[in-house]
Design a protein around this motif. Structure first.
Motif, mmCIF file in Angstrom:
data_model
loop_
_atom_site.group_PDB
_atom_site.id
_atom_site.type_symbol
_atom_site.label_atom_id
_atom_site.label_comp_id
_atom_site.label_asym_id
_atom_site.label_seq_id
_atom_site.Cartn_x
_atom_site.Cartn_y
_atom_site.Cartn_z
ATOM 1 N N GLN A 128 -2.875 -6.005 8.838
ATOM 2 C CA GLN A 128 -2.375 -6.145 7.470
ATOM 3 C C GLN A 128 -3.423 -5.710 6.451
ATOM 4 N N ARG A 132 -2.973 -2.473 3.877
ATOM 5 C CA ARG A 132 -3.118 -2.568 2.415
ATOM 6 C C ARG A 132 -4.186 -1.615 1.894
ATOM 7 N N LYS A 133 -5.176 -1.299 2.728
ATOM 8 C CA LYS A 133 -6.150 -0.274 2.333
ATOM 9 C C LYS A 133 -5.478 1.101 2.291
ATOM 10 N N ASN A 135 -2.316 1.670 1.825
ATOM 11 C CA ASN A 135 -1.308 1.697 0.765
ATOM 12 C C ASN A 135 -1.341 0.356 0.016
ATOM 13 N N PRO A 136 -2.066 0.294 -1.088
ATOM 14 C CA PRO A 136 -2.188 -0.976 -1.825
ATOM 15 C C PRO A 136 -0.852 -1.537 -2.314
ATOM 16 N N GLN A 137 0.177 -0.707 -2.386
ATOM 17 C CA GLN A 137 1.484 -1.157 -2.869
ATOM 18 C C GLN A 137 2.410 -1.628 -1.747
ATOM 19 N N GLN A 139 4.615 -3.446 0.945
ATOM 20 C CA GLN A 139 5.252 -4.761 1.033
ATOM 21 C C GLN A 139 5.316 -5.181 2.503
#
Length: 262
Positions: A128, A132-133, A135-137, A139
């Motif tokens: 996870q 997030r690295k 794709n910071p957006q 979900q």
């Protein structure tokens, strides 16, 4: 919810390797296809095929039937790419499961929802973070490390209910080759929506818990050798068995095509 009607005619070409349908695709094309399915709210299943899966399907009729249920089968292994080329298909590279997962995490629409199913709790936590690295957006609506071993029906239904409740668009499944494809196919009718992607070692690799094979080894179809050097005791018997099954069956098929039944 009706299932996605996938078009394998003109836009989406496919070949076959030892009886298994393999899509002639690449990272961009496959990502666009699964994103369209996810946005439609339909269900679909995706597998990343290598010589292990094809060898298993050659020697196990039940697993061959499992693979026939998959909507998209990515050419994960270089031997499959070479086989498709021999049949005249224009395919430039493999669509390697872990790289495909990274590609989708980066390039899919930010409003689409991701669910990770499989691996250890430690792996999922790292996965996870890496997602997030990339794709910071992104979900992420679920990350579950299921119990090891065989699950009873009560556990199975609880896991399935959790996935359905999450209303995820992409459900990434890493339970190990053969087991994960069988599990997805067996329970497909119980899911309400989503694209289910069997990606094997992708969780560990994307999470950074194990190194990728060097690019030159991947190009030469030697990812299996790199893995064997990492875990020789665990993988030697499997690779000897399934690589041999694949190679022998492939040579027999080519001889039959070249010389007929003589």
């Amino acid at each position: 919810m009706s299932e996605a009607k996938l078009d394998f005619s003109t836009q989406h070409k496919a070949g076959a390797v030892l009886g298994m349908k393999i899509d002639v695709t690449d990272y961009s094309d496959a990502c666009e296809r699964i994103e369209a399915i996810a946005k439609s709210g339909a269900k679909a299943t995706v597998a990343a095929a290598n010589t292990h899966l094809v060898g298993e399907a050659v020697s196990n009729v039940e697993f061959a039937l499992v693979m026939k249920t998959f909507d998209i089968v990515l050419p994960d292994g270089m031997p499959l790419v070479w086989a498709l080329r021999l049949d005249g298909h224009d395919i430039k590279e493999r669509t390697y499961g872990p790289y495909f997962m990274e590609y989708v995490l980066v390039h899919s629409s930010p409003h689409l929802r991701h669910y990770f199913f499989g691996g250890t709790s430690e792996c999922l936590e790292k996965l996870q973070g890496e997602a997030r690295k990339l794709n910071p957006q992104i979900q992420i609506v679920g990350a579950v490390s299921p119990p090891f071993g065989v699950w009873d029906e009560a556990v199975e239904l609880r896991l399935i209910d959790d996935i359905n409740a999450a209303q995820a668009d992409f459900i990434w499944v890493a339970l190990g080759g053969v087991k994960q494809e069988t599990w997805i196919a067996k329970n497909r009718h119980r899911f309400t929506r989503g694209v289910f992607l069997a990606v094997g070692d992708a969780f560990i690799l994307v999470a950074g818990q194990r190194a990728y094979a060097p690019a030159w080894m991947q190009r030469l179809g030697l990812t299996w050798l790199f893995r064997l050097m990492q875990e020789p005791r665990r993988l030697l018997t499997r690779y000897l068995r399934y690589n041999t099954i694949f190679a022998v069956a492939f040579v027999k098929e080519r001889l039959r095509l070249a010389y007929g039944n003589n």
